[in-house]
Scaffold this motif. Structure first.
Motif, short mmCIF file in Angstrom:
data_model
loop_
_atom_site.label_atom_id
_atom_site.label_comp_id
_atom_site.label_asym_id
_atom_site.label_seq_id
_atom_site.Cartn_x
_atom_site.Cartn_y
_atom_site.Cartn_z
N THR A 1 1.04 -1.17 -0.01
CA THR A 1 0.04 0.15 -0.05
C THR A 1 0.92 1.11 -0.01
O THR A 1 1.71 1.33 1.00
CB THR A 1 -0.85 0.15 1.26
OG1 THR A 1 -1.64 -1.20 1.12
CG2 THR A 1 -1.82 1.15 1.10
N ASP B 1 4.51 3.87 -14.99
CA ASP B 1 3.97 3.21 -13.65
C ASP B 1 4.98 3.43 -12.62
O ASP B 1 5.96 3.94 -12.91
CB ASP B 1 3.80 1.87 -13.90
CG ASP B 1 2.60 1.32 -13.20
OD1 ASP B 1 2.30 1.85 -12.25
OD2 ASP B 1 1.91 0.20 -13.53
N LEU C 1 1.82 -3.56 -6.09
CA LEU C 1 0.81 -2.82 -6.44
C LEU C 1 1.17 -1.70 -7.72
O LEU C 1 2.45 -1.33 -7.54
CB LEU C 1 0.61 -1.69 -5.29
CG LEU C 1 -0.68 -0.47 -5.22
CD1 LEU C 1 -1.66 -0.56 -4.19
CD2 LEU C 1 0.08 0.73 -5.70
N SER C 2 0.13 -1.44 -8.59
CA SER C 2 0.42 -0.62 -9.84
C SER C 2 -0.16 0.79 -9.60
O SER C 2 -1.43 0.78 -9.33
CB SER C 2 0.36 -1.33 -10.83
OG SER C 2 -0.12 -0.21 -12.22
N PHE C 3 0.62 1.87 -9.80
CA PHE C 3 -0.28 3.20 -9.41
C PHE C 3 -1.15 3.40 -10.67
O PHE C 3 -2.27 3.85 -10.37
CB PHE C 3 0.96 4.36 -9.51
CG PHE C 3 1.67 4.63 -8.09
CD1 PHE C 3 2.18 3.61 -7.22
CD2 PHE C 3 1.55 5.81 -7.62
CE1 PHE C 3 2.64 3.96 -5.95
CE2 PHE C 3 2.21 6.38 -6.26
CZ PHE C 3 2.37 5.37 -5.60
N ARG C 4 -0.42 2.97 -11.77
CA ARG C 4 -1.70 3.16 -13.00
C ARG C 4 -2.96 2.37 -12.64
O ARG C 4 -3.89 3.04 -12.97
CB ARG C 4 -0.69 2.83 -14.27
CG ARG C 4 -1.57 3.08 -15.34
CD ARG C 4 -0.79 2.99 -16.68
NE ARG C 4 0.13 4.17 -16.78
CZ ARG C 4 0.02 5.29 -16.95
NH1 ARG C 4 -1.36 5.71 -17.10
NH2 ARG C 4 0.79 6.45 -17.03
N ARG C 5 -2.84 1.14 -12.41
CA ARG C 5 -3.79 0.22 -12.22
C ARG C 5 -4.72 0.64 -11.05
O ARG C 5 -6.17 0.72 -11.32
CB ARG C 5 -3.51 -1.20 -11.84
CG ARG C 5 -4.54 -2.29 -11.98
CD ARG C 5 -4.36 -3.45 -11.56
NE ARG C 5 -3.36 -3.66 -10.26
CZ ARG C 5 -2.66 -4.50 -9.74
NH1 ARG C 5 -2.37 -5.62 -10.81
NH2 ARG C 5 -2.04 -4.59 -8.63
N GLU C 6 -4.23 1.38 -10.07
CA GLU C 6 -4.96 1.82 -8.96
C GLU C 6 -5.37 3.44 -9.25
O GLU C 6 -6.04 4.02 -8.34
CB GLU C 6 -4.10 2.06 -7.75
CG GLU C 6 -3.75 0.51 -7.16
CD GLU C 6 -5.01 -0.45 -7.05
OE1 GLU C 6 -5.69 0.22 -6.23
OE2 GLU C 6 -5.00 -1.52 -7.09
N GLY C 7 -5.23 3.84 -10.55
CA GLY C 7 -5.71 5.11 -10.70
C GLY C 7 -4.94 6.29 -10.19
O GLY C 7 -5.37 7.48 -9.94
N LEU C 8 -3.71 6.12 -9.74
CA LEU C 8 -2.83 6.99 -8.98
C LEU C 8 -1.97 7.83 -9.79
O LEU C 8 -0.94 8.60 -9.34
CB LEU C 8 -2.01 6.40 -7.81
CG LEU C 8 -2.88 5.63 -6.69
CD1 LEU C 8 -1.88 4.81 -5.62
CD2 LEU C 8 -3.56 6.77 -5.66
#
Length: 248
Positions: free
Chosen positions: A205, A230, A240-247
């Motif tokens: 996280t 990413d 965790l991928s920032f792009r996948r999480e919309g970050l």
């Protein structure tokens, strides 16, 4: 015409050697090593258990010792072959009979495995080979005991130009300077980046500092026409991928 007596005796001796069964491996550690070596050469590495793989590595480092006790002690301490070769030199030396030679052998195996995985990533565009990239990064970072910040520098076809560790920190913080990231990208002529760091806690996280630092690097890179694809955080068995999480 009969062959000379000496030649006849030599031929008879040769026939005896050919007809004789192969000698059994010697008893004790030497015989044990010979049997494992034969099993490896005949059936491949999958024929060996984890502690046997360690035994073979250790007797390459300490050729005149019984390495089974040290191999089993390492397995008991770290739990798996992968965990043993990824363990820090400091922790490895805490195991009885593990000295610099053994540590060097284990670190050499770890380095060889990571180089092989990195070259497999390098062979194709990174974005088309995502799972192989995650496997490589997990092997490189998941068991690190302090945070390490890495950058993957990509060319215009998203092929890996360089994979560099930019900084190492503490168990929960790594100092990162956006200007240094962008400067290095220009030096290697990268057109895109993937940021990577690990969380030794095992929980991928992102912290508030992770999110803010990523935004700063993205802004600096964008000004110079460099794409941030990413930011990956590697935990213990998770990422965790920032792009996948919309970050991003």
């Amino acid at each position: 015409m009969k062959p000379p007596r000496g030649m006849a005796e030599a031929n008879a001796h040769l026939l005896d050697l050919i007809a004789a069964p192969l000698a059994s491996p010697a008893p004790g550690p030497e015989g044990h090593r010979a049997r494992m070596r034969q099993r490896l050469l005949t059936s491949g590495p999958d024929a060996l258990q984890d502690y046997e793989m360690l035994e073979m590595l250790l007797f390459l480092a300490t050729p005149r010792r019984d390495t089974k006790p040290a191999a089993k002690a390492l397995m008991a301490r770290f739990g798996s072959f992968a965990a043993v070769i990824a363990a820090s030199p400091m922790h490895l030396r805490q195991v009885e009979d593990v000295g610099d030679g053994v540590v060097a052998a284990l670190k050499l195996v770890q380095g060889a495995a990571l180089r092989l995985m990195r070259e497999e990533v390098r062979e194709q565009p990174v974005l088309n080979n995502w799972q192989r990239l995650i496997d490589y990064l997990t092997a490189a970072l998941a068991r690190e005991e302090v945070e390490q910040f890495r950058i993957l520098f990509l060319d215009s076809k998203n092929r890996l130009l360089a994979d560099e560790a930019q900084a190492r920190g503490t168990v929960n913080h790594t100092p990162v300077y956006p200007r240094e990231v962008v400067k290095r990208a220009l030096e290697v002529q990268a057109t895109a980046l993937i940021l990577v760091h690990n969380h030794p806690s095992g929980d991928p996280t992102p912290s508030r500092a992770d999110i803010e630092m990523t935004a700063e690097i993205k802004a600096a890179a964008t000004m110079l026409g460099i794409t941030l694809h990413d930011h990956l955080i590697i935990g213990n068995g998770r990422h965790l991928s920032f792009r996948r999480e919309g970050l991003l």
